[in-house]
Design a protein around this motif. Structure first.
Motif, PDB file in Angstrom:
ATOM      1  N   SER A  93      56.292  42.922  52.226  1.00  0.00           N
ATOM      2  CA  SER A  93      56.440  43.303  51.045  1.00  0.00           C
ATOM      3  C   SER A  93      55.055  43.568  49.688  1.00  0.00           C
ATOM      4  CB  SER A  93      57.394  41.546  49.807  1.00  0.00           C
ATOM      5  OG  SER A  93      56.171  40.671  50.436  1.00  0.00           O
ATOM      6  N   TRP A  94      55.446  44.108  49.034  1.00  0.00           N
ATOM      7  CA  TRP A  94      54.254  44.794  47.643  1.00  0.00           C
ATOM      8  C   TRP A  94      54.140  43.771  46.824  1.00  0.00           C
ATOM      9  CZ3 TRP A  94      51.895  49.505  46.993  1.00  0.00           C
ATOM     10  CH2 TRP A  94      51.638  49.109  45.874  1.00  0.00           C
ATOM     11  N   ASP A  95      52.727  43.838  47.075  1.00  0.00           N
ATOM     12  CA  ASP A  95      52.192  42.808  45.935  1.00  0.00           C
ATOM     13  C   ASP A  95      51.558  43.466  45.094  1.00  0.00           C
ATOM     14  OD1 ASP A  95      49.781  41.160  45.098  1.00  0.00           O
ATOM     15  OD2 ASP A  95      49.980  39.822  46.803  1.00  0.00           O
ATOM     16  N   LYS A  96      51.970  42.675  44.113  1.00  0.00           N
ATOM     17  CA  LYS A  96      52.085  43.922  42.873  1.00  0.00           C
ATOM     18  C   LYS A  96      50.656  43.460  42.602  1.00  0.00           C
ATOM     19  CE  LYS A  96      56.293  44.711  40.975  1.00  0.00           C
ATOM     20  NZ  LYS A  96      57.415  44.188  39.427  1.00  0.00           N
ATOM     21  N   GLU A  97      49.884  42.232  42.149  1.00  0.00           N
ATOM     22  CA  GLU A  97      48.245  42.127  42.419  1.00  0.00           C
ATOM     23  C   GLU A  97      47.160  42.772  42.888  1.00  0.00           C
ATOM     24  OE1 GLU A  97      47.712  37.814  42.275  1.00  0.00           O
ATOM     25  OE2 GLU A  97      49.080  37.219  40.626  1.00  0.00           O
ATOM     26  N   GLN A  98      47.659  42.813  43.983  1.00  0.00           N
ATOM     27  CA  GLN A  98      47.129  43.704  45.285  1.00  0.00           C
ATOM     28  C   GLN A  98      46.539  45.339  45.139  1.00  0.00           C
ATOM     29  OE1 GLN A  98      44.930  41.404  48.625  1.00  0.00           O
ATOM     30  NE2 GLN A  98      46.821  40.059  48.572  1.00  0.00           N
ATOM     31  N   ASN A  99      48.301  44.950  45.080  1.00  0.00           N
ATOM     32  CA  ASN A  99      48.622  46.836  44.382  1.00  0.00           C
ATOM     33  C   ASN A  99      48.908  47.403  45.879  1.00  0.00           C
ATOM     34  OD1 ASN A  99      49.245  49.454  42.808  1.00  0.00           O
ATOM     35  ND2 ASN A  99      47.412  50.368  43.137  1.00  0.00           N
ATOM     36  N   ARG A 100      49.462  46.748  46.458  1.00  0.00           N
ATOM     37  CA  ARG A 100      49.429  47.220  48.495  1.00  0.00           C
ATOM     38  C   ARG A 100      50.904  46.470  49.165  1.00  0.00           C
ATOM     39  NH1 ARG A 100      44.840  49.138  50.292  1.00  0.00           N
ATOM     40  NH2 ARG A 100      43.715  48.754  48.390  1.00  0.00           N
ATOM     41  N   PHE A 101      51.108  46.990  49.883  1.00  0.00           N
ATOM     42  CA  PHE A 101      51.729  46.230  51.332  1.00  0.00           C
ATOM     43  C   PHE A 101      51.252  44.661  51.245  1.00  0.00           C
ATOM     44  CE2 PHE A 101      55.195  49.290  50.372  1.00  0.00           C
ATOM     45  CZ  PHE A 101      56.066  48.753  50.304  1.00  0.00           C
ATOM     46  N   VAL A 102      51.974  43.569  51.792  1.00  0.00           N
ATOM     47  CA  VAL A 102      51.461  42.783  52.776  1.00  0.00           C
ATOM     48  C   VAL A 102      52.373  42.542  53.766  1.00  0.00           C
ATOM     49  CG1 VAL A 102      50.855  40.052  52.712  1.00  0.00           C
ATOM     50  CG2 VAL A 102      50.593  41.288  50.538  1.00  0.00           C
ATOM     51  N   PHE A 103      51.458  42.474  55.094  1.00  0.00           N
ATOM     52  CA  PHE A 103      52.370  42.271  56.590  1.00  0.00           C
ATOM     53  C   PHE A 103      52.305  41.019  57.022  1.00  0.00           C
ATOM     54  CE2 PHE A 103      51.690  46.994  55.689  1.00  0.00           C
ATOM     55  CZ  PHE A 103      53.289  47.529  55.180  1.00  0.00           C
ATOM     56  N   PRO A 104      52.761  40.001  56.776  1.00  0.00           N
ATOM     57  CA  PRO A 104      52.391  38.708  57.590  1.00  0.00           C
ATOM     58  C   PRO A 104      53.271  38.544  58.837  1.00  0.00           C
ATOM     59  CG  PRO A 104      54.547  38.278  55.936  1.00  0.00           C
ATOM     60  CD  PRO A 104      54.667  39.986  56.014  1.00  0.00           C
ATOM     61  N   VAL A 105      52.589  37.686  59.929  1.00  0.00           N
ATOM     62  CA  VAL A 105      53.047  37.531  61.010  1.00  0.00           C
ATOM     63  C   VAL A 105      53.234  35.889  61.055  1.00  0.00           C
ATOM     64  CG1 VAL A 105      52.398  37.305  63.110  1.00  0.00           C
ATOM     65  CG2 VAL A 105      50.986  39.309  62.072  1.00  0.00           C
ATOM     66  N   MET A 106      54.933  36.166  61.450  1.00  0.00           N
ATOM     67  CA  MET A 106      55.023  34.916  61.298  1.00  0.00           C
ATOM     68  C   MET A 106      55.557  33.984  62.655  1.00  0.00           C
ATOM     69  SD  MET A 106      55.779  35.156  58.349  1.00  0.00           S
ATOM     70  CE  MET A 106      57.095  33.788  57.516  1.00  0.00           C
ATOM     71  N   GLN A 107      54.949  34.492  63.985  1.00  0.00           N
ATOM     72  CA  GLN A 107      55.225  34.220  65.076  1.00  0.00           C
ATOM     73  C   GLN A 107      53.925  34.481  65.731  1.00  0.00           C
ATOM     74  OE1 GLN A 107      59.311  33.610  65.811  1.00  0.00           O
ATOM     75  NE2 GLN A 107      59.068  36.225  66.739  1.00  0.00           N
ATOM     76  N   ASN A 108      54.065  34.028  67.583  1.00  0.00           N
ATOM     77  CA  ASN A 108      53.082  34.877  68.409  1.00  0.00           C
ATOM     78  C   ASN A 108      54.460  35.777  68.804  1.00  0.00           C
ATOM     79  OD1 ASN A 108      51.377  33.068  68.274  1.00  0.00           O
ATOM     80  ND2 ASN A 108      51.629  31.978  69.389  1.00  0.00           N
ATOM     81  N   ILE A 109      54.152  37.054  68.955  1.00  0.00           N
ATOM     82  CA  ILE A 109      54.171  38.133  69.688  1.00  0.00           C
ATOM     83  C   ILE A 109      54.271  38.241  70.735  1.00  0.00           C
ATOM     84  CG2 ILE A 109      54.105  40.726  69.413  1.00  0.00           C
ATOM     85  CD1 ILE A 109      54.100  40.146  66.381  1.00  0.00           C
ATOM     86  N   ASP A 110      54.528  38.408  72.016  1.00  0.00           N
ATOM     87  CA  ASP A 110      54.379  38.755  73.104  1.00  0.00           C
ATOM     88  C   ASP A 110      54.804  40.046  73.575  1.00  0.00           C
ATOM     89  OD1 ASP A 110      54.231  39.075  75.987  1.00  0.00           O
ATOM     90  OD2 ASP A 110      54.729  37.142  76.593  1.00  0.00           O
ATOM     91  N   MET A 111      54.372  40.919  74.107  1.00  0.00           N
ATOM     92  CA  MET A 111      53.719  42.751  74.405  1.00  0.00           C
ATOM     93  C   MET A 111      54.402  42.904  76.057  1.00  0.00           C
ATOM     94  SD  MET A 111      54.872  44.290  71.378  1.00  0.00           S
ATOM     95  CE  MET A 111      54.385  45.605  71.798  1.00  0.00           C
ATOM     96  N   THR A 112      54.232  41.884  76.066  1.00  0.00           N
ATOM     97  CA  THR A 112      54.145  41.466  78.136  1.00  0.00           C
ATOM     98  C   THR A 112      55.991  41.736  78.687  1.00  0.00           C
ATOM     99  OG1 THR A 112      53.427  39.921  78.458  1.00  0.00           O
ATOM    100  CG2 THR A 112      51.842  40.914  78.644  1.00  0.00           C
ATOM    101  N   ASP A 113      56.235  43.147  77.924  1.00  0.00           N
ATOM    102  CA  ASP A 113      57.855  42.905  78.180  1.00  0.00           C
ATOM    103  C   ASP A 113      58.092  43.772  79.334  1.00  0.00           C
ATOM    104  OD1 ASP A 113      57.106  45.469  77.465  1.00  0.00           O
ATOM    105  OD2 ASP A 113      59.004  45.334  75.358  1.00  0.00           O
ATOM    106  N   GLY A 114      57.161  44.632  80.228  1.00  0.00           N
ATOM    107  CA  GLY A 114      57.326  45.982  80.634  1.00  0.00           C
ATOM    108  C   GLY A 114      57.542  46.804  80.672  1.00  0.00           C
ATOM    109  N   THR A 115      58.254  47.352  79.383  1.00  0.00           N
ATOM    110  CA  THR A 115      58.223  49.185  79.376  1.00  0.00           C
ATOM    111  C   THR A 115      56.927  49.831  78.484  1.00  0.00           C
ATOM    112  OG1 THR A 115      58.348  47.807  76.796  1.00  0.00           O
ATOM    113  CG2 THR A 115      59.763  47.580  77.987  1.00  0.00           C
ATOM    114  N   ALA A 116      57.192  51.001  78.282  1.00  0.00           N
ATOM    115  CA  ALA A 116      56.138  51.799  78.488  1.00  0.00           C
ATOM    116  C   ALA A 116      55.359  51.546  76.578  1.00  0.00           C
ATOM    117  CB  ALA A 116      56.035  52.752  78.377  1.00  0.00           C
TER     118      ALA A 116
END
Length: 211
Positions: free
Chosen positions: A28-51
Protein backbone atom coordinates in the motif's frame (compact mmCIF):
# COMPACT_ATOMS: atom_id res chain seq x y z
CA UNK A 1 7.31 -13.00 -4.65
CA UNK A 2 7.47 -13.87 -8.35
CA UNK A 3 4.27 -11.96 -9.15
CA UNK A 4 5.43 -8.85 -7.29
CA UNK A 5 8.81 -8.99 -9.01
CA UNK A 6 7.17 -9.24 -12.43
CA UNK A 7 4.74 -6.40 -11.67
CA UNK A 8 7.45 -4.00 -10.45
CA UNK A 9 9.74 -4.84 -13.36
CA UNK A 10 6.93 -4.37 -15.87
CA UNK A 11 6.33 -0.83 -14.61
CA UNK A 12 9.89 0.10 -15.54
CA UNK A 13 9.79 3.18 -13.31
CA UNK A 14 9.26 4.34 -9.75
CA UNK A 15 5.74 3.37 -8.60
CA UNK A 16 3.50 6.33 -7.76
CA UNK A 17 0.36 6.72 -5.68
CA UNK A 18 -1.69 6.26 -8.85
CA UNK A 19 -0.37 2.67 -9.01
CA UNK A 20 -2.02 1.76 -5.69
CA UNK A 21 -4.74 -0.36 -7.30
CA UNK A 22 -2.30 -2.29 -9.49
CA UNK A 23 -0.07 -3.06 -6.48
CA UNK A 24 -2.82 -3.58 -3.91
CA UNK A 25 -2.23 -7.35 -3.76
CA UNK A 26 1.26 -6.82 -2.33
CA UNK A 27 1.42 -3.45 -0.58
CA UNK A 28 0.00 0.00 0.00
CA UNK A 29 1.00 3.61 -0.52
CA UNK A 30 2.42 5.33 2.56
CA UNK A 31 1.65 9.04 2.32
CA UNK A 32 4.09 10.00 5.07
CA UNK A 33 7.02 8.22 3.45
CA UNK A 34 5.78 8.96 -0.08
CA UNK A 35 6.41 5.44 -1.33
CA UNK A 36 4.95 1.94 -1.32
CA UNK A 37 5.38 -0.40 1.64
CA UNK A 38 5.43 -4.11 0.89
CA UNK A 39 5.01 -6.19 4.08
CA UNK A 40 6.04 -9.84 4.34
CA UNK A 41 3.25 -11.54 6.27
CA UNK A 42 4.60 -15.08 6.54
CA UNK A 43 7.63 -17.23 5.79
CA UNK A 44 7.96 -17.95 2.06
CA UNK A 45 9.41 -21.17 0.65
CA UNK A 46 10.64 -20.96 -2.95
CA UNK A 47 11.86 -24.57 -3.17
CA UNK A 48 8.95 -25.65 -5.34
CA UNK A 49 10.99 -27.33 -8.06
CA UNK A 50 10.20 -24.71 -10.70
CA UNK A 51 12.58 -22.49 -12.66
CA UNK A 52 10.73 -19.30 -11.65
CA UNK A 53 12.87 -18.72 -8.58
CA UNK A 54 15.89 -18.14 -10.85
CA UNK A 55 14.23 -15.05 -12.35
CA UNK A 56 13.25 -13.46 -9.05
CA UNK A 57 15.21 -10.20 -9.23
CA UNK A 58 13.54 -6.82 -8.71
CA UNK A 59 15.56 -4.70 -11.14
CA UNK A 60 15.07 -1.30 -9.46
CA UNK A 61 13.47 -1.05 -6.01
CA UNK A 62 12.07 2.29 -4.83
CA UNK A 63 9.81 1.28 -1.94
CA UNK A 64 10.03 -0.30 1.49
CA UNK A 65 10.12 -4.02 2.18
CA UNK A 66 9.07 -4.70 5.76
CA UNK A 67 10.13 -8.29 6.39
CA UNK A 68 8.64 -8.41 9.91
CA UNK A 69 11.27 -11.00 10.86
CA UNK A 70 10.08 -13.57 8.32
CA UNK A 71 12.28 -15.40 5.81
CA UNK A 72 12.31 -16.20 2.12
CA UNK A 73 13.79 -19.66 1.67
CA UNK A 74 15.41 -21.22 -1.37
CA UNK A 75 15.92 -18.38 -3.84
CA UNK A 76 18.21 -19.57 -6.63
CA UNK A 77 18.96 -16.46 -8.67
CA UNK A 78 20.80 -15.99 -11.95
CA UNK A 79 21.56 -12.29 -11.68
CA UNK A 80 22.79 -9.61 -9.25
CA UNK A 81 20.64 -10.65 -6.28
CA UNK A 82 17.08 -10.50 -4.96
CA UNK A 83 17.19 -6.78 -5.83
CA UNK A 84 19.28 -5.33 -8.63
CA UNK A 85 19.50 -1.77 -7.25
CA UNK A 86 18.06 -0.38 -4.01
CA UNK A 87 17.30 3.21 -4.95
CA UNK A 88 17.77 6.42 -2.94
CA UNK A 89 15.21 6.48 -0.14
CA UNK A 90 14.27 2.81 -0.45
CA UNK A 91 14.48 0.50 2.56
CA UNK A 92 14.67 -3.20 3.31
CA UNK A 93 13.94 -4.02 6.95
CA UNK A 94 13.90 -7.17 9.07
CA UNK A 95 14.22 -9.73 6.29
CA UNK A 96 16.08 -13.06 6.25
CA UNK A 97 17.13 -14.76 3.03
CA UNK A 98 17.59 -18.41 3.91
CA UNK A 99 19.47 -20.94 1.74
CA UNK A 100 19.86 -18.42 -1.08
CA UNK A 101 22.08 -18.99 -4.11
CA UNK A 102 23.11 -16.17 -6.45
CA UNK A 103 25.19 -16.67 -9.58
CA UNK A 104 25.97 -13.52 -11.57
CA UNK A 105 28.75 -15.01 -13.67
CA UNK A 106 31.71 -12.65 -13.96
CA UNK A 107 29.66 -9.44 -13.85
CA UNK A 108 31.44 -6.53 -12.16
CA UNK A 109 28.23 -4.52 -11.70
CA UNK A 110 27.63 -5.74 -8.16
CA UNK A 111 26.44 -9.08 -6.80
CA UNK A 112 24.93 -9.91 -3.40
CA UNK A 113 22.27 -12.15 -1.90
CA UNK A 114 20.00 -9.21 -1.08
CA UNK A 115 21.11 -6.60 -3.61
CA UNK A 116 23.72 -6.00 -6.27
CA UNK A 117 23.82 -2.25 -5.58
CA UNK A 118 22.51 0.19 -2.99
CA UNK A 119 22.42 3.88 -3.83
CA UNK A 120 23.25 6.59 -1.29
CA UNK A 121 20.12 7.10 0.78
CA UNK A 122 19.18 3.41 0.67
CA UNK A 123 18.72 1.67 4.01
CA UNK A 124 19.29 -1.99 4.91
CA UNK A 125 18.23 -2.78 8.48
CA UNK A 126 18.38 -6.12 10.30
CA UNK A 127 18.71 -8.25 7.16
CA UNK A 128 20.64 -11.48 6.75
CA UNK A 129 21.68 -14.33 4.49
CA UNK A 130 21.55 -17.58 6.46
CA UNK A 131 21.54 -21.34 6.07
CA UNK A 132 23.48 -22.86 3.19
CA UNK A 133 23.90 -19.74 1.07
CA UNK A 134 26.35 -18.89 -1.71
CA UNK A 135 27.05 -15.81 -3.83
CA UNK A 136 29.18 -15.84 -6.98
CA UNK A 137 30.12 -12.89 -9.21
CA UNK A 138 32.91 -10.79 -10.64
CA UNK A 139 34.30 -7.63 -9.06
CA UNK A 140 32.18 -5.97 -6.34
CA UNK A 141 30.69 -9.12 -4.85
CA UNK A 142 29.53 -9.49 -1.25
CA UNK A 143 27.56 -11.91 0.86
CA UNK A 144 24.60 -9.57 1.32
CA UNK A 145 25.34 -6.48 -0.85
CA UNK A 146 27.58 -6.17 -3.86
CA UNK A 147 28.46 -2.48 -3.84
CA UNK A 148 27.20 0.99 -3.09
CA UNK A 149 26.53 3.44 -0.27
CA UNK A 150 23.97 1.79 2.00
CA UNK A 151 23.14 2.76 5.55
CA UNK A 152 23.44 -0.77 6.95
CA UNK A 153 22.90 -1.81 10.53
CA UNK A 154 22.36 -5.08 12.38
CA UNK A 155 22.99 -7.13 9.24
CA UNK A 156 24.79 -10.44 8.82
CA UNK A 157 25.75 -13.11 6.31
CA UNK A 158 27.12 -16.61 6.48
CA UNK A 159 27.12 -17.02 2.69
CA UNK A 160 30.07 -18.51 0.86
CA UNK A 161 31.32 -15.68 -1.37
CA UNK A 162 33.24 -16.42 -4.56
CA UNK A 163 34.47 -13.64 -6.84
CA UNK A 164 36.61 -13.63 -9.96
CA UNK A 165 37.54 -9.94 -9.53
CA UNK A 166 38.43 -7.16 -7.10
CA UNK A 167 36.47 -5.92 -4.07
CA UNK A 168 35.11 -9.07 -2.46
CA UNK A 169 33.63 -9.08 1.04
CA UNK A 170 31.70 -11.35 3.35
CA UNK A 171 29.00 -8.69 3.82
CA UNK A 172 29.61 -6.13 1.05
CA UNK A 173 32.19 -6.08 -1.72
CA UNK A 174 32.68 -2.34 -2.13
CA UNK A 175 31.40 0.08 0.53
CA UNK A 176 31.38 3.53 -1.04
CA UNK A 177 31.14 6.86 0.80
CA UNK A 178 28.89 8.05 2.36
CA UNK A 179 27.75 4.50 3.07
CA UNK A 180 28.01 3.02 6.56
CA UNK A 181 27.93 -0.30 8.39
CA UNK A 182 27.01 -0.59 12.06
CA UNK A 183 26.67 -3.59 14.39
CA UNK A 184 27.01 -6.15 11.61
CA UNK A 185 29.02 -9.33 11.11
CA UNK A 186 29.78 -12.29 8.86
CA UNK A 187 30.65 -15.94 9.40
CA UNK A 188 30.95 -17.17 5.80
CA UNK A 189 34.02 -17.80 3.67
CA UNK A 190 35.47 -15.48 1.02
CA UNK A 191 37.34 -16.56 -2.11
CA UNK A 192 38.62 -13.75 -4.34
CA UNK A 193 40.31 -13.81 -7.72
CA UNK A 194 41.50 -10.20 -7.48
CA UNK A 195 42.59 -7.49 -5.04
CA UNK A 196 40.79 -6.08 -1.99
CA UNK A 197 39.15 -8.99 -0.18
CA UNK A 198 37.95 -9.12 3.41
CA UNK A 199 35.78 -11.08 5.79
CA UNK A 200 33.39 -8.14 6.25
CA UNK A 201 34.20 -5.69 3.42
CA UNK A 202 36.47 -5.94 0.41
CA UNK A 203 37.06 -2.24 -0.23
CA UNK A 204 35.75 0.63 1.91
CA UNK A 205 35.60 4.39 1.61
CA UNK A 206 32.51 4.46 3.83
CA UNK A 207 32.45 4.08 7.62
CA UNK A 208 32.35 0.91 9.69
CA UNK A 209 31.53 0.89 13.42
CA UNK A 210 30.91 -1.84 16.01
CA UNK A 211 31.28 -4.58 13.42
Amino acid sequence: VINLTNKLNSLGREPKEDDALALASWGSWDKEQNRFVFPVMQNIDMTDGTASRRDCTIDQFYGIIEGNGYYINGLDISGPGFIGTVKNGAKVNNLELRNVTVDNGTSADGTGALAGKVEAGGTIHNCSATGVSAVKGGANTGGLIGQGSPAMDRCSSNAQVISSGDNTGGLIGNLEAPGSIKQSYTTGSVEAGGNNAGGLVGNASGTITDS
